[in-house]
Enzyme design. Structure first.
Site, short mmCIF file in Angstrom:
data_model
loop_
_atom_site.label_atom_id
_atom_site.label_comp_id
_atom_site.label_asym_id
_atom_site.label_seq_id
_atom_site.Cartn_x
_atom_site.Cartn_y
_atom_site.Cartn_z
N PHE A 122 3.36 -27.03 26.09
CA PHE A 122 3.66 -28.46 26.27
C PHE A 122 4.20 -28.78 27.66
O PHE A 122 4.04 -29.89 28.14
CB PHE A 122 4.65 -28.93 25.20
N ASP A 124 22.66 -22.19 16.57
CA ASP A 124 22.25 -22.86 17.80
C ASP A 124 23.21 -24.03 17.94
O ASP A 124 23.04 -25.06 17.29
CB ASP A 124 20.79 -23.31 17.72
N PHE A 127 13.02 -24.22 17.13
CA PHE A 127 13.05 -24.87 18.45
C PHE A 127 12.17 -24.04 19.37
O PHE A 127 12.10 -22.82 19.25
CB PHE A 127 14.47 -25.01 19.00
N THR A 128 11.50 -24.73 20.32
CA THR A 128 10.45 -24.10 21.13
C THR A 128 10.91 -22.79 21.79
O THR A 128 10.34 -21.73 21.54
CB THR A 128 9.99 -25.09 22.22
N LYS A 179 23.42 -29.92 27.08
CA LYS A 179 23.44 -31.01 26.09
C LYS A 179 24.90 -31.42 25.82
O LYS A 179 25.48 -32.10 26.64
CB LYS A 179 22.75 -30.57 24.79
N TYR A 227 32.12 -13.36 43.53
CA TYR A 227 31.00 -12.77 42.78
C TYR A 227 31.48 -12.26 41.44
O TYR A 227 30.81 -12.42 40.41
CB TYR A 227 30.36 -11.62 43.58
N ARG A 239 6.71 -34.27 20.72
CA ARG A 239 7.21 -33.23 19.83
C ARG A 239 6.29 -33.21 18.61
O ARG A 239 6.57 -33.84 17.59
CB ARG A 239 8.67 -33.49 19.43
C1 LIG Z 1 17.60 -27.39 24.84
C2 LIG Z 1 17.69 -26.57 23.65
C3 LIG Z 1 17.65 -25.17 23.71
C4 LIG Z 1 17.34 -24.41 24.99
O1 LIG Z 1 18.28 -24.62 25.96
P1 LIG Z 1 17.92 -24.69 27.52
O2 LIG Z 1 19.27 -24.93 28.13
O3 LIG Z 1 16.96 -25.80 27.73
O4 LIG Z 1 17.35 -23.37 27.92
C5 LIG Z 1 17.83 -24.48 22.54
N1 LIG Z 1 18.00 -25.10 21.36
C6 LIG Z 1 18.03 -26.44 21.26
C7 LIG Z 1 18.22 -27.07 19.93
C8 LIG Z 1 17.86 -27.22 22.39
O5 LIG Z 1 17.85 -28.55 22.27
#
Ligand SMILES: *Cc1c(COP(=O)(O)O)cnc(C)c1O
Length: 468
Positions: free
Chosen positions: A460, A226, A135-136, A269, A83, A393
């Site tokens: 979305f 980011d 970004f969303t 990613k 943990y 998008r």
């Molecule tokens: C996917 C993404 C996020 C958010 O990450 P999650 O792991 O899906 O929560 C933030 N910024 C960018 C540019 C992304 O592509």
């Protein structure tokens, strides 16, 4: 077929052939047109609501859909599921420090967990956060914490035909104008994304990052990166920016990150794993605050919502991600798909970005008004044609303006064909291109969609539609 001399910066096929071979396979299921008709209707014409068992080639996202390597799977067996104080965390922390250069690391379950911690720690109600396109989830957390978001990306980013090599660059004039208008004290940080997902996976140049740093230093403003696709961004810098051709991706990444004070990361990613993320910072106070909050939202500060094995796989994935042959094969595959579409004059965002082809739904369906959701429509049509899943998008993703309640109407109305890492082959890309062409050939009969259910947050994901 695309010919080798049209391969752009790639000299020959070997230069982008995958630097790996297949060890494990997962069967794909094909469906009939009738089955797809039923499935997309039941999903409210929203590809997010399809069952993946009804999907043939899944290009919804490159998020968490990567194939892990044999080394990563071996690492999963080395999970230390204590943990507190898991050895996998310390390995991950050391790896992030080595490749990204930040001092303090807070693990999170994925990128938005890190965005939440950063937004809550750094933003006060009434603040303003500038960014190179939104970004969303990132903007959601900034607004949720009380900030107003401002897009300060260069104008070229909103033009799907501009061939600017770094369409992710920040417009220094727009940033300066915002600072003049609201005052530096109201800007907790600049949110700088590399590459810019919503602009079409477009990179930001090293020169621009350096210049933004200089401007922010003048005003005492921090910069948070980011870093979700910063490794892919590094390849574009190596290819396109003077002085970087002989530098390694790892060197470029480290220099790039050095112009920021910290980063949020979606490990799903670049890191070649299925789940995970982190927040990094050089700011001791912000670290303390985020490390206090992480136990509320994510988990203890040495796992943050990840299992020990997930952290091990991520540490190994980070090392693999900066391999230049791997990144070249990834971007090469997307460029290959772009060449196929180009020979049929199908409109998409150029230059081709790092993780996806973004079809330009405005030019694809010029007769469908934006309020009939052309990009959403194209995603549904593509699924109907072949079972290929893509993502909207455009106006649906952009959501509503919190002040006026009206739709935000972005210039870009795109349907994203996102390529998972190390998953599909060149033959799959051929099938994708042929299906897009079939939709293009039948574009005139398409009328668009009406939204019949609209969720309050990040609509979305769960909105439902009916055919016009
Ligand atoms: C996917 C993404 C996020 C958010 O990450 P999650 O792991 O899906 O929560 C933030 N910024 C960018 C540019 C992304 O592509």
């Amino acid at each position: 077929m695309a010919t080798l001399h049209t391969m752009g910066q790639q000299q020959d096929r070997r230069s982008w052939a995958e630097p790996f071979k297949i060890k494990v396979v997962e069967p794909l299921r094909t469906t009939t047109h009738g089955e797809r008709e039923k499935a997309i209707r039941e999903a409210g014409y929203n590809t997010f609501l399809l069952h993946s068992s009804d999907v043939y080639i899944d290009l919804l996202t490159d998020s968490g859909t990567s194939a892990m390597s044999d080394r990563q799977w071996a690492g999963m067996m080395m999970g230390d599921e204590a943990y507190a104080g898991s050895s996998n965390f310390y390995r991950l922390e050391a790896t992030i420090r080595k490749f990204y250069g930040y001092k303090y690391i807070v693990p999170t379950h994925q990128g938005r967990g890190a965005e939440n911690l950063l937004s809550q720690s750094a933003i006060k109600p009434g603040d303003h956060v500038p960014g190179n396109m939104y970004f969303t989830t990132t903007r959601f957390h900034q607004e949720h914490a009380g900030a107003t978001f401002h897009d300060v990306i260069i104008d070229e980013a909103h033009d799907t035909t501009s061939l600017h090599p770094f369409k992710g660059d920040i417009d220094l004039g727009k940033l300066q104008a915002l600072i003049d208008r609201v005052g530096a004290k109201k800007i907790p940080y600049v949110c700088m994304a590399a590459t810019v997902n919503m602009a079409g996976g477009q990179p930001i140049s090293m020169g621009n990052a350096r210049a933004v740093r200089a401007l922010c230093d003048k005003h005492g403003i921090k910069i948070y990166l980011d870093a979700t696709r910063a490794v892919e961004n590094a390849l574009f810098i190596q290819e396109r920016e003077e002085g970087y051709a002989s530098r390694t991706l790892a060197e470029i990444l480290l220099e790039f990150c050095s112009y920021s004070d910290g980063a949020t990361m979606s490990g799903k990613k670049d890191h070649l794993v299925n789940i995970g993320g982190w927040l990094a910072t050089n700011d001791k106070d912000l670290f303390e605050e985020a490390r206090n909050l992480v136990v509320v939202y994510e988990g203890l500060h040495t796992y943050g919502g990840m299992a020990g094995r997930d952290m091990e796989a991520m540490a190994i994935g980070i090392e693999e991600s900066v391999n230049v042959d791997y990144i070249k094969s990834r971007v090469g595959q997307i460029r290959y798909l772009g060449e196929l579409l180009d020979q049929w004059k199908i409109p998409f965002v150029k230059p081709v970005g790092g993780h996806a082809i973004f079809l330009d739904a405005r030019r694809f369906y010029p007769h469908v008004p934006q309020d009939a959701f052309p990009a959403q429509t194209l995603a549904a049509e593509l699924y109907l044609d072949s079972g290929i899943r893509s993502m909207e998008r455009g106006i649906v993703s952009a959501g509503r303006d919190p002040a006026t309640g009206d739709h935000r109407r972005p210039k870009l109305e795109l349907t994203r064909l996102t390529i998972p890492r190390r998953v599909y082959t060149q033959a799959h890309m051929d099938v994708v291109a042929e299906s897009v062409k079939a939709c293009y050939d039948h574009r005139d009969g398409v009328k668009g969609l009406d939204m019949v259910y609209e969720p309050k947050y990040l609509r979305f994901f769960q909105a439902r539609f009916e055919r016009r």
